[in-house]
Design a protein around this motif. Structure first.
Motif, PDB file in Angstrom:
ATOM      1  N   UNK A  42      30.995  41.476  38.601  1.00 54.56           N
ATOM      2  CA  UNK A  42      30.612  42.749  39.208  1.00 54.56           C
ATOM      3  C   UNK A  42      31.375  43.036  40.497  1.00 54.56           C
ATOM      4  N   UNK A  43      32.049  42.017  41.027  1.00 51.64           N
ATOM      5  CA  UNK A  43      32.795  42.190  42.268  1.00 51.64           C
ATOM      6  C   UNK A  43      34.285  42.229  42.044  1.00 51.64           C
ATOM      7  N   UNK A  44      34.991  41.369  42.769  1.00 55.18           N
ATOM      8  CA  UNK A  44      36.455  41.350  42.710  1.00 55.18           C
ATOM      9  C   UNK A  44      37.005  40.186  41.894  1.00 55.18           C
ATOM     10  N   UNK A 100      38.149  24.343  35.703  1.00 50.72           N
ATOM     11  CA  UNK A 100      38.450  25.529  36.514  1.00 50.72           C
ATOM     12  C   UNK A 100      38.377  26.768  35.637  1.00 50.72           C
ATOM     13  N   UNK A 101      37.573  27.739  36.069  1.00 47.37           N
ATOM     14  CA  UNK A 101      37.452  29.010  35.353  1.00 47.37           C
ATOM     15  C   UNK A 101      37.828  30.144  36.295  1.00 47.37           C
ATOM     16  N   UNK A 102      38.762  30.966  35.868  1.00 50.79           N
ATOM     17  CA  UNK A 102      39.185  32.110  36.674  1.00 50.79           C
ATOM     18  C   UNK A 102      38.708  33.393  36.003  1.00 50.79           C
ATOM     19  N   UNK A 103      37.973  34.199  36.775  1.00 50.58           N
ATOM     20  CA  UNK A 103      37.369  35.421  36.236  1.00 50.58           C
ATOM     21  C   UNK A 103      37.981  36.657  36.865  1.00 50.58           C
ATOM     22  N   UNK A 104      38.317  37.629  36.028  1.00 54.60           N
ATOM     23  CA  UNK A 104      38.738  38.936  36.499  1.00 54.60           C
ATOM     24  C   UNK A 104      37.499  39.814  36.656  1.00 54.60           C
ATOM     25  N   UNK A 105      37.552  40.809  37.522  1.00 57.76           N
ATOM     26  CA  UNK A 105      36.406  41.728  37.621  1.00 57.76           C
ATOM     27  C   UNK A 105      36.267  42.540  36.342  1.00 57.76           C
ATOM     28  N   UNK A 106      35.040  42.871  35.996  1.00 62.29           N
ATOM     29  CA  UNK A 106      34.806  43.749  34.857  1.00 62.29           C
ATOM     30  C   UNK A 106      35.340  45.143  35.176  1.00 62.29           C
ATOM     31  N   UNK A 107      35.805  45.856  34.175  1.00 66.57           N
ATOM     32  CA  UNK A 107      36.191  47.243  34.393  1.00 66.57           C
ATOM     33  C   UNK A 107      34.926  48.049  34.676  1.00 66.57           C
ATOM     34  N   UNK A 108      35.077  49.154  35.381  1.00 71.22           N
ATOM     35  CA  UNK A 108      33.927  49.923  35.861  1.00 71.22           C
ATOM     36  C   UNK A 108      32.953  50.308  34.758  1.00 71.22           C
ATOM     37  N   UNK A 109      33.468  50.726  33.596  1.00 68.91           N
ATOM     38  CA  UNK A 109      32.546  51.204  32.559  1.00 68.91           C
ATOM     39  C   UNK A 109      31.770  50.079  31.886  1.00 68.91           C
ATOM     40  N   UNK A 110      32.088  48.810  32.202  1.00 64.38           N
ATOM     41  CA  UNK A 110      31.330  47.686  31.657  1.00 64.38           C
ATOM     42  C   UNK A 110      30.312  47.128  32.658  1.00 64.38           C
ATOM     43  N   UNK A 111      30.351  47.604  33.882  1.00 61.43           N
ATOM     44  CA  UNK A 111      29.416  47.108  34.898  1.00 61.43           C
ATOM     45  C   UNK A 111      28.100  47.858  34.819  1.00 61.43           C
ATOM     46  N   UNK A 137      18.087  47.801  42.703  1.00 60.88           N
ATOM     47  CA  UNK A 137      18.032  48.879  41.715  1.00 60.88           C
ATOM     48  C   UNK A 137      18.982  50.014  42.075  1.00 60.88           C
ATOM     49  N   UNK A 138      19.027  50.380  43.344  1.00 64.99           N
ATOM     50  CA  UNK A 138      19.900  51.468  43.779  1.00 64.99           C
ATOM     51  C   UNK A 138      21.359  51.145  43.470  1.00 64.99           C
ATOM     52  N   UNK A 139      21.768  49.906  43.760  1.00 67.10           N
ATOM     53  CA  UNK A 139      23.156  49.508  43.522  1.00 67.10           C
ATOM     54  C   UNK A 139      23.494  49.530  42.040  1.00 67.10           C
ATOM     55  N   UNK A 140      22.554  49.099  41.217  1.00 58.81           N
ATOM     56  CA  UNK A 140      22.775  49.093  39.770  1.00 58.81           C
ATOM     57  C   UNK A 140      22.873  50.524  39.242  1.00 58.81           C
ATOM     58  N   UNK A 141      22.006  51.403  39.735  1.00 57.64           N
ATOM     59  CA  UNK A 141      22.060  52.805  39.314  1.00 57.64           C
ATOM     60  C   UNK A 141      23.406  53.432  39.650  1.00 57.64           C
ATOM     61  N   UNK A 142      23.965  53.070  40.824  1.00 56.60           N
ATOM     62  CA  UNK A 142      25.265  53.632  41.216  1.00 56.60           C
ATOM     63  C   UNK A 142      26.367  53.137  40.277  1.00 56.60           C
ATOM     64  N   UNK A 143      26.297  51.867  39.884  1.00 54.13           N
ATOM     65  CA  UNK A 143      27.286  51.329  38.950  1.00 54.13           C
ATOM     66  C   UNK A 143      27.206  52.045  37.606  1.00 54.13           C
ATOM     67  N   UNK A 144      26.005  52.338  37.162  1.00 55.37           N
ATOM     68  CA  UNK A 144      25.820  53.032  35.888  1.00 55.37           C
ATOM     69  C   UNK A 144      26.358  54.448  35.974  1.00 55.37           C
ATOM     70  N   UNK A 145      26.119  55.117  37.092  1.00 54.23           N
ATOM     71  CA  UNK A 145      26.596  56.489  37.273  1.00 54.23           C
ATOM     72  C   UNK A 145      28.114  56.572  37.239  1.00 54.23           C
ATOM     73  N   UNK A 146      28.775  55.514  37.704  1.00 49.68           N
ATOM     74  CA  UNK A 146      30.233  55.515  37.754  1.00 49.68           C
ATOM     75  C   UNK A 146      30.871  55.441  36.364  1.00 49.68           C
ATOM     76  N   UNK A 147      30.068  55.191  35.347  1.00 50.14           N
ATOM     77  CA  UNK A 147      30.601  55.115  33.985  1.00 50.14           C
ATOM     78  C   UNK A 147      30.961  56.492  33.442  1.00 50.14           C
ATOM     79  N   UNK A 148      30.356  57.540  33.986  1.00 49.94           N
ATOM     80  CA  UNK A 148      30.603  58.892  33.506  1.00 49.94           C
ATOM     81  C   UNK A 148      31.032  59.798  34.647  1.00 49.94           C
ATOM     82  N   UNK A 149      31.669  60.897  34.300  1.00 49.96           N
ATOM     83  CA  UNK A 149      32.095  61.869  35.293  1.00 49.96           C
ATOM     84  C   UNK A 149      30.864  62.564  35.872  1.00 49.96           C
TER      85      UNK A 149
END
Length: 223
Positions: A42-44, A100-111, A137-149
């Motif tokens: 969910x981050x970087x 060792x596991x290296x993780x990339x951030x999820x793309x916005x529409x998957x968060x 909850x507020x932070x999660x709602x903002x992530x969901x909103x970013x999935x659509x225009x």
């Protein structure tokens, strides 16, 4: 990940005595790894190093079985939604080996990426400092909103009429949209106006009131 780079990373952790924003160390793969996988996704992004004991100065865990721990980690990755797919390596280190596991951030529409059994609002995390914090909850709602225009600018302002708008400003806005969005205007201005959030029939939208009212501050628009 090569041994030299890994050794340099571990040495820096030993010097500062703690994990970092994008580096998490664990002695083994347990339940808490789910929170780290979610937080990095969910981050970087980030790096998970398994097989070191932080309480013992980031020393190699005795009899650490990197192979079996890799299997546990791969199974843990399946317990998140969406499933996490890190790059996982077993890297020689001192007298043994580390996972060792290296993780990339999820793309916005998957968060948000969350622990499936805990649900979206109970199992979504973010990395802060050297810890994994549960998203509110507020932070999660903002992530969901970013999935659509966002479409709030196309909402109608009650009581506002086209005659209340400055015609010159409005036409300048439509002209700029015509340049920026030629495909939208390909079938004519009448078709394009609703898509650019400009006034339609007798209704006046939020963006129109913001762009070109004849009298500023005529309406209070909640955004």
């Amino acid at each position: 990940m090569d041994s030299g780079k890994l050794s340099a990373i571990v040495e820096s952790l030993r010097q500062i005595g703690t994990d970092k924003q994008r580096i998490e160390v664990k002695s083994g793969v347990g339940k808490s790894v789910l929170e780290t996988l979610s937080a990095f996704s969910n981050g970087d992004g980030g790096m998970l190093i398994v097989g070191l004991s932080e309480s013992d100065g980031f020393s190699l865990v005795d009899a650490f079985d990197a192979g079996s721990q890799r299997d546990k980690l791969m199974n843990s990755c399946k317990k998140l939604t969406p499933v996490v797919r890190p790059e996982i390596d077993i890297v020689p280190f001192e007298s043994g080996a580390l996972l060792v596991a290296e993780l990339d951030p999820m793309v916005s529409h998957d968060k948000p990426c969350y622990v499936t059994e805990r649900g979206r609002y109970g199992g979504s995390y973010i990395r802060t400092g050297d810890g994994d914090l549960r998203l509110q909850k507020y932070e999660i709602d903002r992530l969901i909103e970013e999935k659509t225009q966002p479409s709030w600018d196309a909402e109608v302002v009650p009581g506002a009429r086209i005659s209340d708008l400055d015609e010159e400003v409005l036409q300048n806005f439509i002209s700029s949209q015509r340049i920026q969005r030629p495909r939208t205007f390909a079938n004519g201005e009448a078709v394009a106006k609703p898509l650019t959030s400009s006034p339609r029939s007798s209704e006046t939208t939020v963006v129109s009131v913001i762009q070109g009212p004849r009298t500023p501050n005529s309406w209070v628009v909640g955004i």
